[in-house]
Design a protein around this motif. Structure first.
Motif, PDB file in Angstrom:
ATOM      1  N   ARG A  22       0.850  -1.206   0.000  1.00 28.53           N
ATOM      2  CA  ARG A  22       0.000   0.000   0.000  1.00 28.53           C
ATOM      3  C   ARG A  22       0.881   1.250   0.000  1.00 28.53           C
ATOM      4  O   ARG A  22       0.650   2.186  -0.762  1.00 28.53           O
ATOM      5  N   VAL A  23       1.902   1.270   0.855  1.00 26.14           N
ATOM      6  CA  VAL A  23       2.823   2.412   0.920  1.00 26.14           C
ATOM      7  C   VAL A  23       3.529   2.571  -0.422  1.00 26.14           C
ATOM      8  O   VAL A  23       3.596   3.672  -0.982  1.00 26.14           O
ATOM      9  N   GLN A  24       4.040   1.465  -0.957  1.00 29.16           N
ATOM     10  CA  GLN A  24       4.764   1.486  -2.230  1.00 29.16           C
ATOM     11  C   GLN A  24       3.864   1.980  -3.364  1.00 29.16           C
ATOM     12  O   GLN A  24       4.280   2.788  -4.193  1.00 29.16           O
ATOM     13  N   SER A  25       2.631   1.522  -3.387  1.00 27.87           N
ATOM     14  CA  SER A  25       1.683   1.920  -4.423  1.00 27.87           C
ATOM     15  C   SER A  25       1.408   3.424  -4.369  1.00 27.87           C
ATOM     16  O   SER A  25       1.385   4.098  -5.400  1.00 27.87           O
ATOM     17  N   LEU A  26       1.207   3.951  -3.178  1.00 23.65           N
ATOM     18  CA  LEU A  26       0.977   5.392  -3.033  1.00 23.65           C
ATOM     19  C   LEU A  26       2.188   6.188  -3.514  1.00 23.65           C
ATOM     20  O   LEU A  26       2.047   7.201  -4.198  1.00 23.65           O
ATOM     21  N   GLN A  27       3.395   5.726  -3.149  1.00 25.73           N
ATOM     22  CA  GLN A  27       4.622   6.418  -3.547  1.00 25.73           C
ATOM     23  C   GLN A  27       4.791   6.397  -5.065  1.00 25.73           C
ATOM     24  O   GLN A  27       5.129   7.412  -5.676  1.00 25.73           O
ATOM     25  N   GLN A  28       4.555   5.245  -5.669  1.00 27.37           N
ATOM     26  CA  GLN A  28       4.737   5.110  -7.115  1.00 27.37           C
ATOM     27  C   GLN A  28       3.768   5.991  -7.900  1.00 27.37           C
ATOM     28  O   GLN A  28       4.113   6.514  -8.952  1.00 27.37           O
ATOM     29  N   ARG A  29       2.556   6.140  -7.377  1.00 26.53           N
ATOM     30  CA  ARG A  29       1.549   6.935  -8.069  1.00 26.53           C
ATOM     31  C   ARG A  29       1.560   8.398  -7.630  1.00 26.53           C
ATOM     32  O   ARG A  29       0.769   9.188  -8.137  1.00 26.53           O
ATOM     33  N   GLY A  30       2.443   8.731  -6.686  1.00 31.03           N
ATOM     34  CA  GLY A  30       2.518  10.104  -6.207  1.00 31.03           C
ATOM     35  C   GLY A  30       1.269  10.539  -5.467  1.00 31.03           C
ATOM     36  O   GLY A  30       0.947  11.722  -5.420  1.00 31.03           O
ATOM     37  N   LYS A  32      -1.302  10.639  -1.954  1.00 32.32           N
ATOM     38  CA  LYS A  32      -1.213  10.769  -0.501  1.00 32.32           C
ATOM     39  C   LYS A  32      -2.138   9.748   0.146  1.00 32.32           C
ATOM     40  O   LYS A  32      -3.074   9.259  -0.470  1.00 32.32           O
ATOM     41  N   ARG A  33      -1.853   9.459   1.407  1.00 25.34           N
ATOM     42  CA  ARG A  33      -2.702   8.534   2.150  1.00 25.34           C
ATOM     43  C   ARG A  33      -4.071   9.160   2.369  1.00 25.34           C
ATOM     44  O   ARG A  33      -4.230  10.369   2.277  1.00 25.34           O
ATOM     45  N   GLN A  34      -5.044   8.323   2.702  1.00 24.01           N
ATOM     46  CA  GLN A  34      -6.375   8.826   3.053  1.00 24.01           C
ATOM     47  C   GLN A  34      -6.261   9.656   4.326  1.00 24.01           C
ATOM     48  O   GLN A  34      -5.381   9.422   5.151  1.00 24.01           O
ATOM     49  N   ASP A  35      -7.152  10.590   4.500  1.00 27.55           N
ATOM     50  CA  ASP A  35      -7.173  11.390   5.719  1.00 27.55           C
ATOM     51  C   ASP A  35      -7.353  10.468   6.921  1.00 27.55           C
ATOM     52  O   ASP A  35      -8.322   9.706   6.986  1.00 27.55           O
ATOM     53  N   GLY A  36      -6.396  10.503   7.847  1.00 25.91           N
ATOM     54  CA  GLY A  36      -6.463   9.664   9.037  1.00 25.91           C
ATOM     55  C   GLY A  36      -5.898   8.266   8.873  1.00 25.91           C
ATOM     56  O   GLY A  36      -5.848   7.501   9.831  1.00 25.91           O
ATOM     57  N   GLU A  37      -5.445   7.917   7.665  1.00 24.38           N
ATOM     58  CA  GLU A  37      -4.901   6.572   7.438  1.00 24.38           C
ATOM     59  C   GLU A  37      -3.534   6.441   8.095  1.00 24.38           C
ATOM     60  O   GLU A  37      -2.723   7.353   8.087  1.00 24.38           O
ATOM     61  N   ARG A  38      -3.285   5.283   8.673  1.00 27.02           N
ATOM     62  CA  ARG A  38      -1.993   5.001   9.320  1.00 27.02           C
ATOM     63  C   ARG A  38      -1.227   4.037   8.429  1.00 27.02           C
ATOM     64  O   ARG A  38      -1.576   2.867   8.303  1.00 27.02           O
ATOM     65  N   LEU A  39      -0.175   4.546   7.774  1.00 27.04           N
ATOM     66  CA  LEU A  39       0.652   3.713   6.909  1.00 27.04           C
ATOM     67  C   LEU A  39       1.724   3.014   7.735  1.00 27.04           C
ATOM     68  O   LEU A  39       2.210   3.549   8.732  1.00 27.04           O
ATOM     69  N   LEU A  40       2.107   1.834   7.293  1.00 27.61           N
ATOM     70  CA  LEU A  40       3.162   1.070   7.952  1.00 27.61           C
ATOM     71  C   LEU A  40       4.512   1.724   7.686  1.00 27.61           C
ATOM     72  O   LEU A  40       4.849   2.038   6.540  1.00 27.61           O
ATOM     73  N   ARG A  41       5.279   1.931   8.732  1.00 24.13           N
ATOM     74  CA  ARG A  41       6.613   2.524   8.597  1.00 24.13           C
ATOM     75  C   ARG A  41       7.633   1.415   8.319  1.00 24.13           C
ATOM     76  O   ARG A  41       7.395   0.243   8.630  1.00 24.13           O
ATOM     77  N   PRO A  42       8.808   1.781   7.760  1.00 27.92           N
ATOM     78  CA  PRO A  42       9.802   0.756   7.407  1.00 27.92           C
ATOM     79  C   PRO A  42      10.271  -0.091   8.596  1.00 27.92           C
ATOM     80  O   PRO A  42      10.626  -1.250   8.411  1.00 27.92           O
ATOM     81  N   ASN A  43      10.252   0.465   9.813  1.00 29.84           N
ATOM     82  CA  ASN A  43      10.742  -0.275  10.984  1.00 29.84           C
ATOM     83  C   ASN A  43       9.619  -1.016  11.708  1.00 29.84           C
ATOM     84  O   ASN A  43       9.811  -1.489  12.822  1.00 29.84           O
ATOM     85  N   GLU A  44       8.450  -1.151  11.075  1.00 30.55           N
ATOM     86  CA  GLU A  44       7.310  -1.793  11.719  1.00 30.55           C
ATOM     87  C   GLU A  44       6.904  -3.063  10.994  1.00 30.55           C
ATOM     88  O   GLU A  44       7.155  -3.229   9.800  1.00 30.55           O
ATOM     89  N   ALA A  45       6.258  -3.936  11.749  1.00 30.17           N
ATOM     90  CA  ALA A  45       5.692  -5.162  11.194  1.00 30.17           C
ATOM     91  C   ALA A  45       4.395  -5.459  11.938  1.00 30.17           C
ATOM     92  O   ALA A  45       4.208  -5.031  13.077  1.00 30.17           O
TER      93      ALA A  45
END
Length: 160
Positions: A22-30, A32-45
């Motif tokens: 999901r993070v990668q897809s948003l970045q590739q398409r330029g 932004k996340r949905q308002d209030g959406e919590r994206l996974l950070r690189p140091n998280e699982a």
């Protein structure tokens, strides 16, 4: 008499990968996340707890860090259905569990934590277990901590 039940936190590699995509897809398409959406950070699982019993009382945490580092465990609410919706910040529960081992700690020194928060967090998980068969958690690894250096479980008592 009470029965003891220790439940290990298990990595959910499939859900972690979906959230990374999901993070990668948003970045590739330029986008932004949905308002209030919590994206996974690189140091998280994403980790999960599967409850085989529902009437649980929190007893204690067992967290092992084989090297110095910092682990933050955040629970998600029962309202998050990962197969249907993106994770929203309002679905993250407080308090969080914060555990760490300092570089100067000997290997036989127990992992440190904020005791009151960890206890309240454990009690909250026990409450949610009454209505859930599975719960999801975000594990954030920092300061040398990583999934290979962490072993985490939570112990409950069952009334018999």
């Amino acid at each position: 008499m009470s029965t003891v039940l220790e439940l290990p936190f298990r990595p959910d590699t499939q859900l972690t990968e979906v959230m990374r995509l999901r993070v990668q897809s948003l970045q590739q398409r330029g986008q932004k996340r949905q308002d209030g959406e919590r994206l996974l950070r690189p140091n998280e699982a994403v980790y999960r707890l599967d409850f085989s019993k529902q009437s649980l009382h929190f007893s204690h945490w067992t967290v092992r860090l084989t090297q110095p580092g910092h682990l933050t465990v955040t629970a998600t609410s029962q309202l998050w259905t990962p197969d249907l919706t993106n994770l929203m910040t309002r679905q993250l529960l407080e308090p969080v569990g914060v555990f760490w081992r300092s570089p100067e700690d000997a290997s036989n020194v127990p992992v440190k934590c904020y005791d009151a928060d960890a206890h309240e967090f454990g009690e909250r998980i026990a409450e949610l277990a009454k209505v859930r068969k599975v719960m999801y958690f975000l594990f954030a690894f920092a300061e040398g901590c990583n999934p290979e250096t962490v072993d985490c479980s939570i112990t409950f008592t069952l009334d018999s």
